[in-house]
Design an enzyme around this catalytic site. Sequence first.
Site, PDB file in Angstrom:
ATOM      1  N   ARG A   1       1.230  -1.085   0.183  1.00 55.07           N
ATOM      2  CA  ARG A   1       0.339  -0.209  -0.781  1.00 55.07           C
ATOM      3  C   ARG A   1       1.205   1.673   0.004  1.00 55.07           C
ATOM      4  O   ARG A   1       1.759   1.655   0.526  1.00 55.07           O
ATOM      5  CB  ARG A   1      -0.910   0.202   1.211  1.00 55.07           C
TER       6      ARG A   1
ATOM      7  N   ARG B   1     -10.834  18.666   8.555  1.00 56.86           N
ATOM      8  CA  ARG B   1      -9.482  18.778   9.868  1.00 56.86           C
ATOM      9  C   ARG B   1      -9.675  20.246  10.240  1.00 56.86           C
ATOM     10  O   ARG B   1     -10.644  20.869   9.344  1.00 56.86           O
ATOM     11  CB  ARG B   1      -8.851  18.648   9.407  1.00 56.86           C
TER      12      ARG B   1
ATOM     13  N   LYS C   1     -13.048   2.239   0.203  1.00 54.11           N
ATOM     14  CA  LYS C   1     -13.105   1.791   1.933  1.00 54.11           C
ATOM     15  C   LYS C   1     -13.887   2.949   2.275  1.00 54.11           C
ATOM     16  O   LYS C   1     -14.833   3.631   2.823  1.00 54.11           O
ATOM     17  CB  LYS C   1     -11.574   3.306   2.056  1.00 54.11           C
TER      18      LYS C   1
ATOM     19  N   THR D   1      -6.800  -1.207  10.169  1.00 52.00           N
ATOM     20  CA  THR D   1      -6.624  -0.957  11.180  1.00 52.00           C
ATOM     21  C   THR D   1      -6.300  -1.224  12.437  1.00 52.00           C
ATOM     22  O   THR D   1      -7.055  -1.638  13.138  1.00 52.00           O
ATOM     23  CB  THR D   1      -7.687   0.413  11.830  1.00 52.00           C
TER      24      THR D   1
END
Length: 472
Positions: A35, A76, A217, A275
């Site tokens: 990845r 963010r 995803k 994860t």
Amino acid sequence: MIRARRARIVATLGPASRDPSRVRELARAGADVFRVNFSHGSQAEHARSIQAVRAAEAGVGRPLAVLADLQGPKLRLGEFADGVVRLRPGQNFRLDLRREPGDASRVPVPHPEVFACLRIGALVLLDDGKVRLRILAHGPDYAETEVEAGEQLSDHKGLNLPNLSVPIPALTEKDRADLAFALNEGVDWVALSFVQRASDMAELRALAQGRAALLAKIEKPAALESLDEILDLSEAIMVARGDLGVELAPEEVPVFQKKLIRAARLRGLPVIVATQMLESMTHSPTPTRAEASDVAGAVYEGADALMLSGETAAGDYPLEAVAMMDRIITRVEQDPRWPELMRAEYPVEDADADALVAAARKASESSSTACIVAFTTTGQTALRLARERPLQPTLGLTPNLDTARRLALAWGVEPRVIPEVTDPEQLAEIAVDQAVETGLGPPGQRVLILAGLPLGSPGAANILRLAHTPRR
């Protein structure tokens, strides 16, 4: 180099692992897919990582895949005047579009889309849920909130809005530039982050134009509401438990993980669980027992692949992390109960090719069968076999290097590149030769051959044959 396991390993490249010699070591330790995370690093660094994978591929003698993971529209905060502020539960805290640096009473949020989807009483999570805010009032350029939990906040921390669909483009300008770069570099898979709706994947598909396989995803609860439509436009999915775990209650994450794996398996789409798989190995040579159980659980559920993130990208023990994951997967697949779990959810055959593949899986259960050999052009025949979870290994033979590399992600498939076959009478000879050469066909064992006529016609698996390896 044949792997003694069916589930695959995805390793993330980064400062700790992008050196060509280290990439080769990771591949030898068991990494199947590498990845490249476009959330970090420069395009020049990513180019060197991709080149290192291609060099390692020649060294290990089997196809390796490159997965380009686009950053996506990560929300963010802006900056604080002092870089960090202290908060206290119960205080008021304002989010707004002003450009001035924030303080303990407010912070800029440079995303107008956020304010467009808010509602009174909604929850806002900051810094992976360490800070929780509740919306008291809002307008097109501000939100008044109350701090429910959390004591510290710093610049540019992530922002999550559980159960709210943010009207933000699936691909940012950065993503578009990174996508063009990745496709020009010849990556095999492209992952789109923060998929919320099917139109997100449709946009990516229009831009990729078939030059790479596409992976969605799943890390936003909103995606679960249109999962079938998203799967229709994807070649694989990832259970991205980072942001998904922030926006869902902790007890919901395992349930949704199982739901996503089952949905992908029934469609024959590879599914990656990602994860915090072995997160403690970022700075420790061994995992916790809970992490080992987490990895094992995903293998028992039938995931096609498991992913290492910071463990290999920036950790102190990248090689050990891959080797440990390889050991856990291999041990689980030696469990006498593991075959029973793999057989538990066969999909319903809905086409002639599916019925033929199901027959191949059933026939392969004979003790005299060494392996199944699937001749495939696009990879679909091999993927159909992977969906059935045959316990014997599948040798996926294809004249297309791109197809072989994409199949490196598929459960139980050993992809190999061969010259194009034009004569059906050659199928048995080539299948046996490849089975013997790779070590999958011991002397006197039978080989099941799955192919389509006319040869080279995509998705036309329509013949099933038997052949035997020569006795010595």
